[in-house]
Enzyme design. Sequence first.
Site, short mmCIF file in Angstrom:
data_model
loop_
_atom_site.label_atom_id
_atom_site.label_comp_id
_atom_site.label_asym_id
_atom_site.label_seq_id
_atom_site.Cartn_x
_atom_site.Cartn_y
_atom_site.Cartn_z
N SER A 184 -10.14 0.03 7.09
CA SER A 184 -9.51 0.16 5.78
C SER A 184 -8.88 -1.11 5.24
CB SER A 184 -8.45 1.27 5.81
OG SER A 184 -9.08 2.52 5.77
N LYS A 244 0.86 -1.18 0.00
CA LYS A 244 0.00 0.00 0.00
C LYS A 244 0.90 1.23 0.00
CE LYS A 244 -3.87 2.15 2.54
NZ LYS A 244 -4.78 2.06 3.69
N SER A 261 -9.75 2.29 2.88
CA SER A 261 -8.84 3.02 2.02
C SER A 261 -7.84 2.14 1.26
CB SER A 261 -8.05 4.02 2.87
OG SER A 261 -7.20 3.34 3.78
#
Lengths: 487, 95, 483
Positions: free
Chosen positions: A174, A75, A150
């Site tokens: 997330s 990420k 997210s």
Amino acid sequence: MSDERSIRQLAGDLAAKKLSAVELTDHFLKRIAAHDERLNTLISHSESTARERAAAIDAGTDAGTPLAGVPIAHKDIFCTRGVRTSCGSRMLDNFVAPYDATVVERLAAAGTVSLGKTNMDEFAMGSSNETSFYGAVRNPWHTDYVPGGSSGGSAAAVAAGLVPAATGSDTGGSIRQPAAFCGVTGIKPTYGRVSRYGMIAFASSLDQGGCFARSAEDCAAVLQAMAGFDERDSTSVERAVPDYSAALDAQGDDFLKGMKVGLPKEYFAEGLDDASRQVINAAIAEFEARGAEIVEITLPHTDLAVSTYYVLAPAEASSNLARFDGVRYGYRCDNPVDLEDLYTRSRGEGFGREVQRRIMVGAYVLSAGYYDAYYLKAQKTRRLIARDFSDAFDKVDLIAAPVTQAPAFKLGEKLDDPVSMYLNDVYTLPASLAGLPGMSVPAGFVDGLPVGLQLLAPWFEESRLLGAAHAYQQSTDWHSKRPAGFE
Amino acid sequence: MSLSEEQVRNVARLARLGLDDDQIAEYAGELSNILDVVASLEQADTTDVEPMAHPLDLAARLRADEAVAVQSREDFQAIAPAVAEGVYLVPKVIE
Amino acid sequence: MAWETVIGLEVHIQLATQSKIFSTAPTAYGAEPNTQASAVDIALPGVLPVINGQVIRMATLFGLAIDADIAPKSVFARKHYFYPDLPKGYQISQFELPIVADGHLDIVLPDGTEKRVGITRAHLEEDAGKSLHEAFDRDTGIDLNRAGTPLVECVSEPDMRSAAEAVAYARKLHALVQYLGICDGNMQEGSFRVDANVSVRPGGSTEFGTRTETKNVNSFRFLEKAIEFEVERQIDVLESGGTIVQETRLYDPDADETRSMRSKEEAHDYRYFPDPDLLPVVIDEEFVAAARADLPELPDAKRERFMAEYALGREDAAALTNSRALANYFEATVAAVGGDAATHGKPAANWIMGDLSGALNREGLTIAQSPVSAEQLGGLIARVADNTISGKIGKDVFEALFKGEGESADAIIEAKGLKQITDSGEIEGFVDQVIADNPDQVEQYREGKTKVIGFLVGQVMKASKGKANPKEVNQMMAAKLAE
């Protein structure tokens, strides 16, 4: 070819030279090249360095490491030395990190090959991956739908088979929410289990790194390499990490026998979409069939979670994001006339709208005259929420619940309605506030869109979570379904 | 709870966010909606409840006082918007 | 109207650690810009603070030394403001739960009386970097070497009533932190920074007037001047019908005045909240006990001991214990004299605070840099005490030692033939000669102007080149004149 093999099998085949790291890396790079233009999951590509690293591994550099040659994606919230680390923001579009996050360092030390950085909501603020400076990510199960956020890029990349595993971070859901929306397995460990060093902070008392993979077994292998004490993170816990994979093997199919699983009635009340409810009920029936004892429990302060979270997280965010001032790195506006101009234009132009909203909410709730009513009050309600869980875990071993009220929604559907977006997080926020470990496990589909089952365990009981999910995945195949077009 | 544009302007000023009047007006509406959601906190009975700053009730670990050489300045300043002679530059601040 | 001055001091004490408070970067002063600023100090995205344990120990030592409460649990908070030398956009400090609270320091006032100054709190915080406003034409340069240096901010009660009291308190605090070994005390380098909160009120009033805070005072002399200026300014404003504005002011030593820093007067809203990257600092009794065991003898206790052990007056004892180095020098000197400490204490104190400190001041040296060692000075004092030389000759020997003209007092006395003449026959010769050469003075003496004996004795001393024992000369002269 490799899609069907677990990470452990891949690692075993790589170690036994039945498969070369270059071959495996190329396989995934090809898939990325073929599919990612449509999905937009990766925002930085490390093709050449990945191939070089794979070749080095084939030459024996990482022999003996548990994941030698296994491809992974990070990420873009994790700092990667020499690679742009944008956090999904224009503010850091030009930021090439001069150091590696602990998670990145550890996964590299475990032998993984990083293929790139995954798209995400800007500074991890969002539940749909639409706030990214680099554009929305599409859900591989239906490309008109959001992948969740997210960590939407990581979840969608794993779902589309572009990478066998990816890192993520969970502040209010997330990891669990995009895992549920994309039909992959995701784990958010206990707060303090995985080092936050080098993971760009959103809300420090909530942020926790974790990972996505096809199965609980794969998650166990990746988490093993990530977890553990780090002296550079004061909130990292000095506590031995159990051997997760060994725990799965030892307990096997009987894992759920006699386990008390609590269903919090607040998570099954009004608001939960009927079709999703049926999927969750079926999953719970499977737990029961495998010997689990199902009991109803109550988490009475659940309804305070959204308001508590949307005070605390923005407050911490407004503070954490104060360092982005255009002075030492990151975006600087053109030709600032004075210092104030430098600050206000760099931050006005560098941050997107959702981030600005949260910074302002945060600055407001911390400001003179409002602190007690908002921030201090929310710290107290946070304790009430955490207490609910410690009371519940006196009675049950595990909690099972939906991850979201409904499957993925359409791109653009909630973008102009932040409040409805926030309310969407109602089932994932409480465990984040309590710092508990949680998972999302694929449990079925509604109209072709995946539904996730949320599992929560007491603090530091990741083994229990992984064991339960693994046992469930022994008799169900939801986790091995592939979205059409990405087989 | 509704926030006036003036209040939004003040908060934007605190946070050093340069916003134009249209943005201020939009944010005023959005922030008011958010604060409406958050207002439910008021109803919660938190008598005798200790604030919770961290999920884990732990004390700080203290590091040994050992200095370690710093990574090279060039590494850090390669990504800086404006530097000269080893210092970061900002428009002149008049004291 | 008679005005009363009210002063409280806020002192930033830079802790003498190897590494910074939240990062492992070194703290040494004077390095190339930004070469001692780590990823944590420049606040790269993703970095985290970790508390330096030595900082907690030093703050605990300080708390014990001022007889304060050491908080069993203290919390670091974030104080937010934007400034380019503050890389995170917030300073990590302590707000609601400081590590040290409710202490005091006793000072000796100019009239010799003692006064207790309350210390409200002392909290830990990190220093900011430096803004270089003059180095570039159009830009301000930012050097973050100092960012993250550990500081104790010590906040006094508004207990002081004059600039002299404030200086006495600041000096005492300055001595104390050096005694404790927690600060190098270098005011020029900013290791010990004093801000003065000053207000005035009509005599007899119990309410405080509006105060100003004066910054940038980097010596005790400037502290005194800055406060005196500020008191006068405030009285002038009030007496001409004006009101005092609560503000921060800057002392300008060149102009000897304080000036308003209006540019920084924007209303602050620091938005303090507990730093979520840091857990509470928990100090148990064991930790406190270990710190207590490490405490050196503190100035007040040392002063009392000096008075008892060396038979010194309060003023001498206080002056000698002002600095740990000076006190150590004194004790080593008396030890080198040998014999009874109570006998040699006073002469040693006189030598150290008289000739030695005069010579050191003249050369701009500190006690640690003294060319005369405690052993050498002790040897000299011993020779005066046993009448080998007179006190006057002693001064010459001291100067010779100071200039490095000999290894020891004995060696110099020997080489220069300065040994005192105690032989009565030899002295008698000088006395007879002087009586013979000065018939007028002898006549005057015998007529009752006995004071003139001083002149005659002086002549003897001169004739003997100072080496005759003055006491013996006196006695013999008196006896001869009485004949």
